[in-house]
Write an enzyme that holds these catalytic residues in place. Structure first.
Site: not given
Lengths: 378, 398
Positions: A195, A170, A98, A46
């Protein structure tokens, strides 16, 4: 080194004496400590993982930043940077976001006392006007999703700098191949890596890249504290997908230009939104800040019924959310990617029901045009 | 929603086929990608009744998905995938040969194939001999009454020598029971349709261009002969040479960018070959796209591109040539080929090290020969890398 070479030439396995060509998948949760009271470079996945580190360094390099961070999704990446704020702080965001981001901003952040106000960020005057003493961050996409509106990133960065705000972009619709927000003055560039970075629809992930060391430390602190980092196998797949980013996007963009041209000539199509088109609003700003129109475009059909029928009858465009993959996809944003936009915002955003968003893949453009042509002409 | 399960492959272009071949979706989830069936065994519906998959050594859905993708490229009904390219060749030989049979091989051929015959099949009384495949009369004369298989490589590794597939198929097929197999690894079916040219079997090391990312080791065979296909599957199951699910899945992801990658490999190789040929440090370049290549006309006839592979010799000693390889920074010295990264090797010490030195030199695989697999880097960066390596080895003066 040129971008194409940087994509395939990087230290894929730092320190590994066996020198494998592909980055090893360190699918491990924990690392053995040499002593009870001291840790090596890695202790717990982590907090840090060798496979993830290679990916994070590579995306930092590609975005011309100094440090990169990989998250379990694009939304986890966005959530991370919003947690840099505290109760009473305010985000000034462009209204065309988005759907998932709009949901986070509208339904989740208010619970922790962070408010979001929306502005038309393509109008610089309005942005400056809307800054208040509580504003801490300006948040935009460019081109936006799904209307492909253009925000002047350099001018917005100057406003942010004047008021001491963080400017977060973004960059998912462009990827670092076509646009580098940090070079234009942004403090944070983030991506849904699902993407174009991945390109093969096989990873859900997000990345954040910054230049400032202090900001990087804060983001790392949150990444570890919240446990939102990307898993090793996904990091491996993402590293693999990234190698073909340029060649995929070159073909996708070339196909997109042809498809945008084709759609513009069709009687069943009312309006085409593609940043690469000279007629597109904000085209000259986009040209100045990016290196191409990309491979996402949207268009309105003459009726909502026709839009639905195109989506359902296409054979090569698969009805699917997400974009940027090698295979072409089609979506009705209002019903799909943006269905999660809170209703009070949705009414002001006016995303038409007849709007279709296309993500253009690397199929042969003739096949794609033939498919669309058949759908448009019944 | 419309049924998107069946798009007729024959109507689609190669770039589309590479992405859309497999539509045999798992109908439960509508997942856009085929799942990785990382399972050894399958539950029987009732004793002895399965859904076609019993044990992953025999068949596996993810392996089958890759077989569908490769068969679409090959233009065959199906393909058979293996754990490695050598797994494919050895399974083919064990499927069709018996003691006393003869195999005719290209004289210039991958070292691993030579080793298979010398070290393994030779022990089972399989005869083999080599022939210069550029000499069609020699090929005709080399076929013996007990010849069962002609196995050729074109372009050959590492000299790029070509074999006329159509003519050799005609020669082979004058004889009853002689099959022609072509190792099509250097070009793939996208650049050379060896089955269309008359070969019986197309073989690929999928490790190379098909995967393209140096992520897997794999091989495939494809043929129009349904009986042979079934025989190959039976022998594969018996020998346990089937591809793994995860490797098949990775290869499936790689094959999607094959058309996009191949075009650039060819383009970059052409640029690099011309630059090398014009450089006074270079004595000779073997690349089918060069006017100086003796078989360029044959390449133009049977290939749809000149490929991304070449070999060359420097005006230098072997020792200097090896130092040149070491001096490169961008081009990576590693075995294998066909990947996004440019790879460079010295065949005499790598892929062809098992062949005696005199034999190698006679075939053009000299000690100083350098093999180059041109990747997707910007060719200007590759050329700059060669220039700096020349500088390091030879100094500034030319």
């Amino acid at each position: 080194m040129k971008f194409a070479s940087r994509l395939v030439h990087f230290d894929s396995s730092p320190g590994d004496p066996l020198r494998p060509m592909a980055t090893p998948i360190y699918q491990t949760a924990t690392f053995e400590q040499e002593h009870a009271d001291s840790f090596g470079q890695y202790d717990y996945s982590r907090s840090g993982n060798p496979t993830r580190r290679v990916l994070e360094d590579q995306v930092a390099t590609l975005e011309n930043g100094t440090r990169g961070f990989a998250f379990s999704s694009g939304m986890a990446a966005i959530a991370n940077v919003t947690h840099l704020l505290k109760a009473g702080d305010e985000i000034l965001a462009d209204w065309d976001l988005y759907g998932g981001t709009a949901r986070l901003f509208g339904r989740v952040l208010p619970r922790s006392g962070v408010t979001v106000r929306y502005v038309d960020a393509s109008d610089q005057g309005k942005v400056e006007e809307q800054v208040t003493p509580a504003t801490r961050m300006i948040y935009v996409e460019s081109p936006t999703n799904p209307m492909l509106r253009i925000v002047d990133l350099k001018a917005t960065a100057e406003i942010a700098k004047r008021h001491g705000l963080l400017f977060c972009v973004d960059n998912s619709t462009m990827s670092p191949y076509l646009q580098n927000p940090l070079d234009l003055g942004a403090d944070i560039a983030l991506h849904s890596a699902t993407k174009f970075l991945c390109g093969h629809s096989d990873v859900t992930g997000g990345v954040v890249v910054v230049k400032d060391a202090k900001l990087a430390d804060e983001i790392y602190y949150l990444q570890n504290a919240e446990g939102s980092a990307l898993g090793p196998f996904d990091c491996y797949l993402l590293l693999r997908g990234l190698k073909t980013l340029k060649i995929r996007m070159d073909v996708q963009q070339r196909n997109a230009i042809r498809i945008a041209d084709f759609l513009s000539s069709q009687p069943g199509v009312s309006e085409v939104f593609y940043p690469g088109s000279e007629r597109h609003v904000g085209h000259s700003i986009h040209q100045a800040q990016a290196r191409g129109g990309g491979a996402v475009l949207s268009f309105t059909a003459v009726s909502a019924a026709l839009a639905k029928s195109i989506a359902e009858n296409s054979e090569l465009f698969r009805i699917s959310v997400s974009f940027g993959s090698v295979n072409s996809t089609i979506s009705i944003p209002l019903k799909m990617s943006h269905a999660s936009v809170p209703t009070e915002i949705l009414t002001t955003r006016s995303i038409p029901e007849s709007l279709l968003r296309l993500s253009i893949g690397i199929e042969d453009a003739d096949d794609l045009i033939e498919d669309l042509s058949r759908c448009l002409h019944g | 929603m419309s049924d998107k399960s069946f798009v007729q492959p024959s109507t689609l272009q190669p770039a589309t086929l590479a992405i859309h071949t497999n539509r045999a979706y798992e109908t439960l989830s509508n997942s856009i990608l085929f799942p990785i069936h990382q399972t050894a065994t399958y539950i029987h519906d009732t004793v002895g009744v399965t859904k076609g998959y019993g044990y992953s050594r025999g068949a596996n859905p993810t392996v089958n998905a890759l077989e569908q993708a490769i068969s679409a490229l090959e233009g065959t009904a199906t393909a058979v995938c293996f754990r490695s390219g050598m797994g494919a060749i050895s399974t083919l030989c064990l499927a069709i040969l018996k003691a006393g049979d003869h195999v005719l091989l290209s004289d210039v051929i991958y070292g691993g194939t030579t080793r298979l015959f010398q070290q393994v099949l030779g022990n089972f009384a399989v005869e083999y001999s080599y022939v210069d495949v550029a000499d069609l009369d020699a090929v005709a004369k080399a076929i013996r009454p007990n010849t069962r298989l002609v196995f050729i490589e074109t372009p050959a590794n590492p000299t790029l020598k070509l074999a006329d597939i159509q003519s050799i198929a005609e020669i082979a097929h004058k004889h009853k029971d002689v099959l022609l197999a072509v190792d099509n690894t250097f070009l793939t079916p996208m650049l050379q349709d060896c089955l269309g040219l008359g070969a019986d079997i197309s073989m690929l090391s999928t490790t190379k261009y098909i995967d393209g990312h140096n992520a897997t080791i794999g091989g495939s065979l494809a043929t129009h002969d349904a009986v042979l296909t079934e025989r190959l599957k039976l022998v594969r199951k018996t020998l346990g040479t089937i591809a793994s699910p995860f490797d098949s899945w990775l290869t499936l992801q790689g094959v999607k960018t094959l058309p996009a990658r191949l075009g650039l490999h060819c383009k970059h190789a052409g640029i690099v070959a011309e630059w090398l040929e014009a450089n006074p440090r270079v004595a000779k370049v073997n690349y089918p796209g060069l006017d100086s290549f003796p078989q360029k006309a044959l390449a133009e006839k049977q290939q749809k591109g000149f490929g991304g592979m070449m070999s060359f010799e420097l005006n230098a000693t072997t020792e200097e040539s090896l130092r040149f390889i070491d001096a490169l920074r961008l081009c990576t010295c590693a075995e294998s080929l066909g990947s996004v990264e440019t790879l460079i090797t010295n065949p005499a010490t790598a892929s062809h090290c098992d062949i005696p030195s005199e034999e190698r030199s006679r075939l053009g695989v000299t000690d100083r020969l350098i093999r180059l697999s041109v990747g997707l880097e910007d060719p200007r960066d590759l050329i700059a890398d060669f220039e700096q390596a020349f500088e390091q080895v030879f100094g500034g003066a030319k």
